[in-house]
Design a protein around this motif. Structure first.
Motif, PDB file in Angstrom:
ATOM      1  N   HIS A 231       0.851  -1.199   0.000  1.00 51.21           N
ATOM      2  CA  HIS A 231       0.000   0.000   0.000  1.00 51.21           C
ATOM      3  C   HIS A 231       0.889   1.252   0.000  1.00 51.21           C
ATOM      4  CE1 HIS A 231      -2.986   2.962   1.019  1.00 51.21           C
ATOM      5  NE2 HIS A 231      -3.940   2.042   0.832  1.00 51.21           N
ATOM      6  N   PRO A 232       0.647   2.171  -0.917  1.00 48.68           N
ATOM      7  CA  PRO A 232       1.561   3.320  -1.046  1.00 48.68           C
ATOM      8  C   PRO A 232       1.530   4.276   0.145  1.00 48.68           C
ATOM      9  CG  PRO A 232      -0.325   3.521  -2.533  1.00 48.68           C
ATOM     10  CD  PRO A 232      -0.380   2.148  -1.962  1.00 48.68           C
ATOM     11  N   ASP A 233       0.478   4.232   0.934  1.00 49.34           N
ATOM     12  CA  ASP A 233       0.404   5.206   2.025  1.00 49.34           C
ATOM     13  C   ASP A 233       0.867   4.634   3.374  1.00 49.34           C
ATOM     14  OD1 ASP A 233       0.000   7.842   2.736  1.00 49.34           O
ATOM     15  OD2 ASP A 233      -2.013   7.440   3.524  1.00 49.34           O
ATOM     16  N   VAL A 234       1.568   3.510   3.309  1.00 50.22           N
ATOM     17  CA  VAL A 234       2.140   2.940   4.535  1.00 50.22           C
ATOM     18  C   VAL A 234       3.590   3.393   4.633  1.00 50.22           C
ATOM     19  CG1 VAL A 234       2.883   0.776   5.606  1.00 50.22           C
ATOM     20  CG2 VAL A 234       0.584   0.978   4.656  1.00 50.22           C
ATOM     21  N   ASN A 235       3.995   3.887   5.801  1.00 48.80           N
ATOM     22  CA  ASN A 235       5.351   4.433   5.943  1.00 48.80           C
ATOM     23  C   ASN A 235       6.369   3.411   6.435  1.00 48.80           C
ATOM     24  OD1 ASN A 235       3.250   6.686   6.923  1.00 48.80           O
ATOM     25  ND2 ASN A 235       4.864   7.577   5.663  1.00 48.80           N
ATOM     26  N   LYS A 236       5.845   2.398   7.077  1.00 49.16           N
ATOM     27  CA  LYS A 236       6.783   1.444   7.666  1.00 49.16           C
ATOM     28  C   LYS A 236       6.168   0.055   7.702  1.00 49.16           C
ATOM     29  CE  LYS A 236       8.722  -0.563  11.491  1.00 49.16           C
ATOM     30  NZ  LYS A 236      10.166  -0.356  11.454  1.00 49.16           N
ATOM     31  N   ILE A 237       7.010  -0.936   7.459  1.00 55.62           N
ATOM     32  CA  ILE A 237       6.550  -2.319   7.549  1.00 55.62           C
ATOM     33  C   ILE A 237       7.342  -3.005   8.650  1.00 55.62           C
ATOM     34  CG2 ILE A 237       6.440  -4.544   6.350  1.00 55.62           C
ATOM     35  CD1 ILE A 237       4.460  -2.527   5.240  1.00 55.62           C
TER      36      ILE A 237
END
Lengths: 287, 302, 509
Positions: C257-263
């Motif tokens: 997902h492009p709007d996730v900043n961190k995994i």
């Protein structure tokens, strides 16, 4: 009396404490800003990368297990040797068309930067290590430990300063490294190898390769015996390639693209920590 | 023929205290319910060395103790009797007479109990006297001062001499672990005692705190297990002092079961040195049988 | 008495040369013939598991957009426990949007002190519902109630308690820096410690001011949904924590997902690599807690009986479904025979069975797939010529159960020595010198955890320095604490969870 014919320098690579040519025997031309030939540099191949990784790996154990005090002294020695030979670096930077004033700035900053990181070697575990108050009857502490072999991909700009700024934090933490030097002006970086050679840096701790990134970056980023990558190439396609290859063996990757290599921001221990693991030790407390 | 080699007691078997405590705490999590609980309560009752070791002990007191020992709870005559009564040497004859034909053994402390601070010939006389009065079992104390000085040969020889003086009587060797303090000392004293001829090793006199603890007992059980592996001989175990509750007794039985196995789960190889434990076991047994929580007022306090 | 010490009986116990057995090695301890423990089941009457669970998005339980559901199975009985929503890209997108909105509108606006108070509340509510959560964890995942009750749930609560206190003290954690939160964190957790891994992920993320979209594993989703109830009951602002259930495909939607900043991911090295590759070039921050093949080294001067217990904890804790399990035992030759004998004795007392029985030591293998995987490794081991030993304890007829297993006569080149089995399977190798032990210990692409057993302090430090692993348990194994950083070298992962170090991956400077 006629002018003396100058003896030109042959630029090679710096691997395992020696100055070999590329195994491919290929070279490419280094030119100054006006397109005039300055020298030939080695056009390293994937096999050169392979050999450099082997030598970096074999140097890692010894370097990482040296005392922090000793590593600090070795780094300081690099600065001393740089200072002593700074005229050579000024000349080499100017040959590439850099103004004398800028060249001086670059060399001086590079020397000071090495000293900055030399001072961190024996403080990093004190500042970033912890004793952890676990709830059970155990003594528990964490301290930073070198990650291993680091591949450094230096940018084109400020070839000497950027290379030294990237090498210093990496080796301060106890890692060994392979640096892919600036493509357009690797000459002062190769000469820096001579400084390393003359100081007390053990053979193989720093290895310097020259040539085209398009021929070497793929190899170093995918190599399974490289633990981390430190890259200053801002091109997004390149970044993606590095990251994808890193996933082959879960390499740590740090993309570092500062606007200003002279800035004091570069001088911080967090850059050292990027290439260190945290090791936590437990032991029971009892009679 | 098996060759019994005596180990070098100057060597220390490493023991990690926290590891031992964690093991005990894990064993304590065994949940003993229903039939297994009733079975264990009765087993524990049958393993008790019902004890009185006081300066004010008299024949009258000992006779009362013995009647409790042979018939712990009159309303349930089918319950097992305890394993033994444990008294001072001058009470042995009284106890022996009171327990005639019951199967309850008479154990006597000896060897200048509880301190052991006397010369060997006095300890030997003490032992021989108790045996001659009819003691089936002798509970001796080791010389802790000599042990802590590192005089392990002294300890070994003393135990061997007492064992000889015991004749047919079984010898229980009290290590007084509360004074040895470290688990490594407990292990070493256990090894010395077993190699010197102990039939049982026992934690405590009951006069020193801490008396029996589960970590100490576990270490002793492990010593017994290793001795069994090394020599083929079984040695018994007796934690003594401070065990008052049925729940603790069951925890000790779990330690025995999971360290030494079923063979040791008999009065022949495992004993509790206790006095008030008897009634708590009885209350729990009656509760298990009737479903009703009990009061100590309904149980004789002999 | 016996002639066993004179007879020349030789037993091959390792890959080394044959060694004479000790006298009386044939003596058996009998742990079973008398006084068997009666069943002691934990009562689960007061625990309610719904027939169907939905996603928890923006503070509410919502049906999946595509309306698809999956089933969760009790691995001890093979019965279906409940249905749960299968997350699709639409659900993930809703959750990320909720998390983004919560991040911007509420969570990042709160002071650290106020954030901390919410997290403290969560810690307390986990404690209050501890027994219920423990029972559900055992039903859904198969782990023994003794562990879910005494380890998983208390540690999960402790983790929230620890990180709650950090929320308003972050400026003290990083000398010379002012840390800032990242935004929306996508978190994907495994099935071996469902609630505890959730705590490891969510507690530091919230303390540092981030919002969360978390996906529990498809075989163990229930405690995460119970946790969602706790977030709701604690009054946590809507969207700060979102739980989306589903399998790998759902996880992949979160990762990409492009709007996730961190995994943040905990799971297999294989999947970790896929995640690292899929976020290449995106600049998303990443922490990975991956596989391991932990060496557990026993020197001849070790406290042997405690080492045996440590070995049992190292490999049989949680059925061996532990990424940091001490699955490779390395024993110095002088004590190998004695140690293996003691280990086998100890294994006889392990109780395998009903996860809800308070006396169970080893519960059910988490899923049919994992069960089959372990069985295949047992076959591989035997086919490779290793000697297999299993304890004689009974196992239930139904459900996925595996006896504790040892393999001797193995070497570094065996697959069962190299590959993570993630089950109650231990390989035993011997060594002669410390260097040899260290060499064998490091001869692996993994570097998560290791153990060393010796009475000698200097040897502990030297061995500890030389082994490349993130956790080093000396004279103990498989200990966890919220204050203690955990994470791997090499292919065992990137970054640390727990302790001050666990804040770092959730902040930018």
């Amino acid at each position: 009396m006629a002018d003396r014919i100058e003896v030109l320098k042959t630029y090679k690579t710096y691997v395992g404490g020696k100055f070999p040519r590329s195994e491919s025997d290929r070279t490419y031309q280094i030119k100054d800003g006006k397109g005039k030939h300055i020298a030939n540099a080695c056009r390293c191949s994937r096999k050169d990368v392979r050999d450099a990784v082997v030598t970096a790996r074999s140097a890692f154990g010894g370097w990482s297990s040296r005392s922090a005090y000793n590593r600090g002294q070795v780094l300081y020695r690099i600065a001393e040797m740089l200072e002593g030979r700074k005229d050579q670096f000024l000349r080499e930077l100017q040959l590439a068309g850099i103004k004398e004033k800028d060249a001086k700035h670059e060399v001086h900053t590079a020397i000071d930067r090495v000293i900055y990181f030399a001072g961190w070697t024996d403080k990093i575990s004190q500042v970033f290590g912890t004793v952890n108050p676990v709830a059970s009857a155990h003594f528990n502490f964490s301290s930073p430990d070198a990650t291993g072999v680091v591949g450094i991909i230096a940018p084109e700009e400020y070839p000497l300063l950027s290379a030294i700024s990237m090498i210093a934090p990496v080796i301060a933490g106890g890692n060994s490294c392979i640096l892919l030097a600036s493509e357009t002006n690797p000459l002062p970086v190769v000469s820096f190898g001579e400084v390393l050679h003359a100081s007390d840096v053990p053979a193989g701790v720093v290895n310097i390769l020259t040539g085209y990134r398009s021929e070497t970056a793929e190899t170093i980023s995918s190599h399974k015996d490289v633990n981390a990558l430190f890259s200053s190439i801002s091109d997004n396609k390149f970044r993606k390639l590095i990251d994808e290859n890193a996933s082959i063996n879960v390499k740590r990757t740090e993309h570092y693209t500062p606007d200003d290599w002279y800035s004091d921001d570069h001088e911080n221990p967090y850059l050292v920590l990027k290439f260190m693991e945290t090791k936590t030790t437990w032991h029971p407390v009892g009679f | 023929m098996s060759v019994l080699t005596i180990p070098d007691f100057n060597q220390t078997t490493p023991i990690d205290q926290i590891g031992v405590e964690e093991r005990v705490s894990r064993l304590n999590k065994r949940s003993i319910k229903k039939e297994s609980k009733l079975q264990a309560l009765k087993l524990a009752l049958s393993m008790i060395d019902h004890t009185t070791l006081e300066g004010k002990d008299s024949e009258g007191k000992v006779i009362q103790l013995c009647s409790k020992a042979r018939l712990p709870y009159a309303p349930m005559p089918n319950l097992p009797h305890v394993a033994a009564v444990c008294v001072y040497p001058n009470m042995v004859a009284t106890a022996k007479k009171a327990l005639q034909g019951t199967g309850v053994k008479v154990a006597s402390v000896a060897t200048a109990f509880p301190s052991g601070m006397a010369q060997l010939h006095i300890k030997l006389d003490d032992t021989r006297y108790a045996v001659s009065e009819g003691a089936d079992e002798i509970d001796m104390v080791i010389s802790r001062g000599e042990f802590l000085k590192g005089n392990y040969t002294f300890i070994f020889d003393e135990i061997a001499a007492i064992k000889e003086a015991c004749g047919e009587a079984h010898l229980k060797v009290i290590l007084e672990t509360g004074e040895l303090e470290t688990l490594e000392n407990v292990r070493k004293a256990s090894d010395i005692a077993m190699h010197a001829g102990a039939d049982f090793i026992k934690t405590s006199t009951g006069k020193i705190s801490p008396a029996a603890t589960q970590p100490v007992t576990l270490v002793m059980l492990e010593a017994i297990r290793d001795f069994y592996r090394d020599t083929g001989s079984m040695v018994g175990m007796k934690p003594a002092g401070g065990i008052r509750k049925a729940k603790e007794a069951l925890q000790y039985l779990v330690l025995v079961k999971e360290t030494l196995g079923s063979a040791w789960l008999t009065p022949e190889w495992f004993r509790f040195g206790a006095s008030s434990l008897t009634n708590d076991l009885l209350m729990q047994i009656v509760k298990q049988e009737t479903g009703v929580y009990q009061s100590i007022n309904y149980f004789s306090n002999d | 008495m016996s002639d066993s010490n004179t007879k020349e009986s030789l037993e091959k116990i390792s890959n080394g040369s044959p060694k004479p057995t000790s006298p009386n090695a044939d003596l058996k301890l009998d742990f079973a013939s008398f006084w068997e423990y009666s069943p002691a089941p934990e009562s689960s009457e007061h625990v309610k598991i719904d027939d169907r669970y939905n996603h928890f998005i923006n503070g509410e339980f919502v049906e999946p957009v595509k309306g698809r559901y999956m089933k969760s199975v009790n691995p001890a009985t093979e019965e279906i426990i409940c249905e749960f929503a299968e997350g699709t890209s639409e659900d993930v997108d809703k959750a990320v949007k909720a998390a983004r909105k919560a991040y911007e509108k509420t969570w990042s606006k709160l002071t650290g002190k106020e954030r901390g108070k919410y997290i403290f509340r969560i810690a307390r509510m986990i404690q209050e519902r501890a027994r219920e959560l423990a029972i559900i964890e055992s039903i859904d995942g198969g782990k023994p109630i003794r562990e879910s009750r005494d380890v998983d749930v208390p540690l999960a609560a402790a983790h929230f308690f620890y990180y709650a206190g950090w929320a308003d003290k972050l400026n003290y954690a990083f000398p010379g820096r002012k840390p800032k939160s990242l935004g929306v964190c996508g978190q994907i957790i495994p099935w071996n410690f469902p609630l505890l891994m959730l705590a490891w992920k969510i507690a530091p993320a919230l303390a540092t001011g981030n919002t969360v979209v978390l996906k529990p594993a498809e075989s163990t989703p229930v405690t995460a949904l119970k946790f969602a109830e706790i977030c709701r009951d604690a009054g946590l602002p809507a969207g700060v924590v979102n739980i989306v259930t589903g399998a790998g495909a759902t996880g992949s939607e979160i990762v990409n997902h492009p709007d996730v900043n961190k995994i943040a991911f905990t799971g297999s090295t294989k999947v970790g690599k896929i995640i690292q590759k899929s976020i290449a070039g995106t600049g998303k921050k990443l922490t990975l807690e991956l596989g391991g093949k932990g060496p557990n080294i026993v020197f001849e001067d070790a406290p042997i009986d405690q080492a045996v217990e440590g070995i049992v904890n190292a490999i049989f804790f949680n059925q061996g479904h532990v990424c940091c399990a001490g699955s490779r035992l390395l024993v110095q030759e002088g004590v190998a025979e004695k140690l293996v004998q003691k280990l086998k004795d100890r294994m006889e007392t392990l109780i395998v069975g009903d996860p809800l029985d308070k006396n169970t030591d080893i519960g059910a293998i988490n899923s049919k797939a994992q069960f089959e995987r372990i069985q295949s490794y047992l076959e591989i081991g035997v086919n490779e010529g290793a000697e297999m030993y299993q304890c004689s304890s009974k196992i239930p007829e139904n459900g996925y159960f595996c006896k504790p297993t040892l393999f001797t006569n193995v070497s570094q080149s065996n697959r069962i020595v190299q590959e993570e089995i993630f089950g109650p399977v231990l390989t035993i190798q011997t060594f002669r010198t410390p260097e040899e032990a260290i060499e064998k210990a490091n001869n692996t692409p993994y570097g998560l955890a290791s153990g060393v057993w010796t009475d000698k302090g200097s040897k502990i430090f030297k061995t500890g320095q030389s082994i490349r692993s993130g956790v080093m348990w000396s004279n103990t194994y498989n200990k966890f604490d919220p204050t203690s950083p955990f994470g791997g070298y090499k292919e065992s992962g990137i970054g640390r969870e727990g302790g001050l170090h666990g804040l770092y991956p959730y902040l930018t400077f």
